[in-house]
Design an enzyme around this catalytic site. Structure first.
Site, PDB file in Angstrom:
ATOM      1  N   ASP A 101      19.520  18.883  37.155  1.00 22.76           N
ATOM      2  CA  ASP A 101      18.570  17.429  37.000  1.00 22.76           C
ATOM      3  C   ASP A 101      18.707  16.855  38.204  1.00 22.76           C
ATOM      4  O   ASP A 101      19.538  16.776  38.864  1.00 22.76           O
ATOM      5  CB  ASP A 101      19.225  16.834  35.810  1.00 22.76           C
ATOM      6  CG  ASP A 101      18.937  17.385  34.567  1.00 22.76           C
ATOM      7  OD1 ASP A 101      18.345  18.466  34.211  1.00 22.76           O
ATOM      8  OD2 ASP A 101      19.724  16.902  33.374  1.00 22.76           O
TER       9      ASP A 101
HETATM   10  N1  URA Z   1      23.405  19.996  32.109  1.00 22.53           N
HETATM   11  C1  URA Z   1      22.525  18.846  32.183  1.00 22.53           C
HETATM   12  O1  URA Z   1      22.200  17.978  31.208  1.00 22.53           O
HETATM   13  N2  URA Z   1      22.114  18.493  33.206  1.00 22.53           N
HETATM   14  C2  URA Z   1      22.343  19.371  34.588  1.00 22.53           C
HETATM   15  O2  URA Z   1      21.582  19.111  35.410  1.00 22.53           O
HETATM   16  C3  URA Z   1      23.192  20.467  34.428  1.00 22.53           C
HETATM   17  C4  URA Z   1      23.662  20.723  33.101  1.00 22.53           C
END
Ligand code: URA
Length: 230
Positions: A101
Site C-alpha cells: 500500500d
Molecule cells: N497488508 C496490507 O494491509 N497492506 C500492505 O501494504 C501489505 C499487506
C-alpha cells in the site's frame, strides 16, 4: 563485462566484428564514442550502436526499500512509483513482484523476469511474508488464536491461511502471512477494530530486507537470493 563481449551478447556481431565497429567509432557508452574494446562497463550503463540502444538481455533482480508515499506501480499520474526510484538505465522492462500500500514501507522485489516474479507472487506457493505492524490500540489478547485459525473475508469468500503473530509490545507486533489479499494485514487487525498505523515488510520467503538499505535505496539480489525462486 568488457564492452566487446557486451556487444557480442546483445547483437548478431562476433567479438572480432565488435572490435571493428568500435574502431569505426560506431559505439557510444553513456553518450560518448568509445573505441576501447576491453573497457569494463557497468551493467546499468547505456550502450548504443549506430545510435540504437543495445538492450542488455540479462535478467535483473533487485530489492528496494520502499518509502511511504511511493506507489507500487510502474506508472502513476500523481505519485512517485517504485520504478521511479531506479536509475533510468535500469527501468526498462522492470516490474514489481507483489505490491505494498501507499503508506506501507519495506521490502519490494523487482525484476524483468516474468517467470521469476510469478513464482514469488503465485498464491499456491504460500510464501511467507513478514510484516512489522504498529497499531492504534493494544493488540487483542486473543489475536494469536484468531489469526492462526484464519479470518473470514466476506468479499473474497475465503478464510485467510493460518498466520503467526509475535508480540513485541502492546502496540507493536510481527505478523507472518502466507498469501497476499488486498489490504490483508489491515483487514486482519480490522477484525478487532484496531487500526494499523504503520506497516513495514521485513521479509518475503527467505529474502530479508537488507538493513543497509535506507528508504528509497535498492540493491541487486545475490545469486543465492535469486535462486530461492528459480
Ligand atoms: N497488508 C496490507 O494491509 N497492506 C500492505 O501494504 C501489505 C499487506
Amino acid at each position: 563485462m568488457q564492452l566487446n563481449r557486451f556487444i557480442q551478447i546483445n547483437t548478431p556481431y562476433s567479438r572480432q566484428q565488435a572490435k571493428l565497429l568500435l574502431a569505426q567509432g560506431r559505439v557510444k557508452v553513456a553518450g560518448q564514442i568509445v573505441t576501447d574494446a576491453s573497457l569494463e562497463i557497468d551493467r546499468f550503463v547505456r550502450v548504443e550502436l549506430d545510435s540504437q540502444l543495445l538492450q542488455d538481455s540479462q535478467s535483473h533482480y533487485l530489492m528496494v526499500n520502499k518509502p511511504a508515499g511511493v506507489v507500487s506501480a510502474t506508472e502513476h499520474p500523481e505519485h512517485q512509483t517504485v520504478i521511479d526510484l531506479l536509475p533510468q538505465a535500469l527501468r526498462q522492462g522492470m516490474h514489481l513482484a507483489g505490491r505494498l500500500d501507499l503508506k506501507t514501507t519495506g521490502l519490494m522485489l523487482l525484476t524483468n523476469d516474468g517467470n521469476w516474479s510469478r513464482r514469488v507472487t503465485q498464491p499456491e506457493s504460500k510464501i511467507a511474508k513478514v510484516y512489522r505492524v504498529t497499531t492504534k490500540d493494544p493488540v487483542a489478547a486473543e489475536a494469536e488464536a484468531v489469526f492462526s485459525r484464519g479470518i473470514y473475508f466476506r468479499y473474497e469468500n475465503i478464510t485467510t491461511r493460518p498466520a503467526e503473530l509475535e508480540r513485541i509490545d502492546s502496540y507493536n507486533s510481527r505478523l507472518t502471512i502466507h498469501e497476499g489479499r488486498y489490504h490483508q494485514v489491515k483487514r486482519m487487525f480490522g477484525y478487532f477494530d484496531n487500526e494499523v498505523i504503520a506497516l513495514h515488510r521485513e521479509r518475503i520467503g527467505a529474502i530479508t530486507l537488507d538493513p543497509k538499505l535506507k528508504p528509497g535505496e535498492f540493491r541487486p539480489l545475490t545469486p543465492a537470493e535469486v535462486a530461492l525462486f528459480a
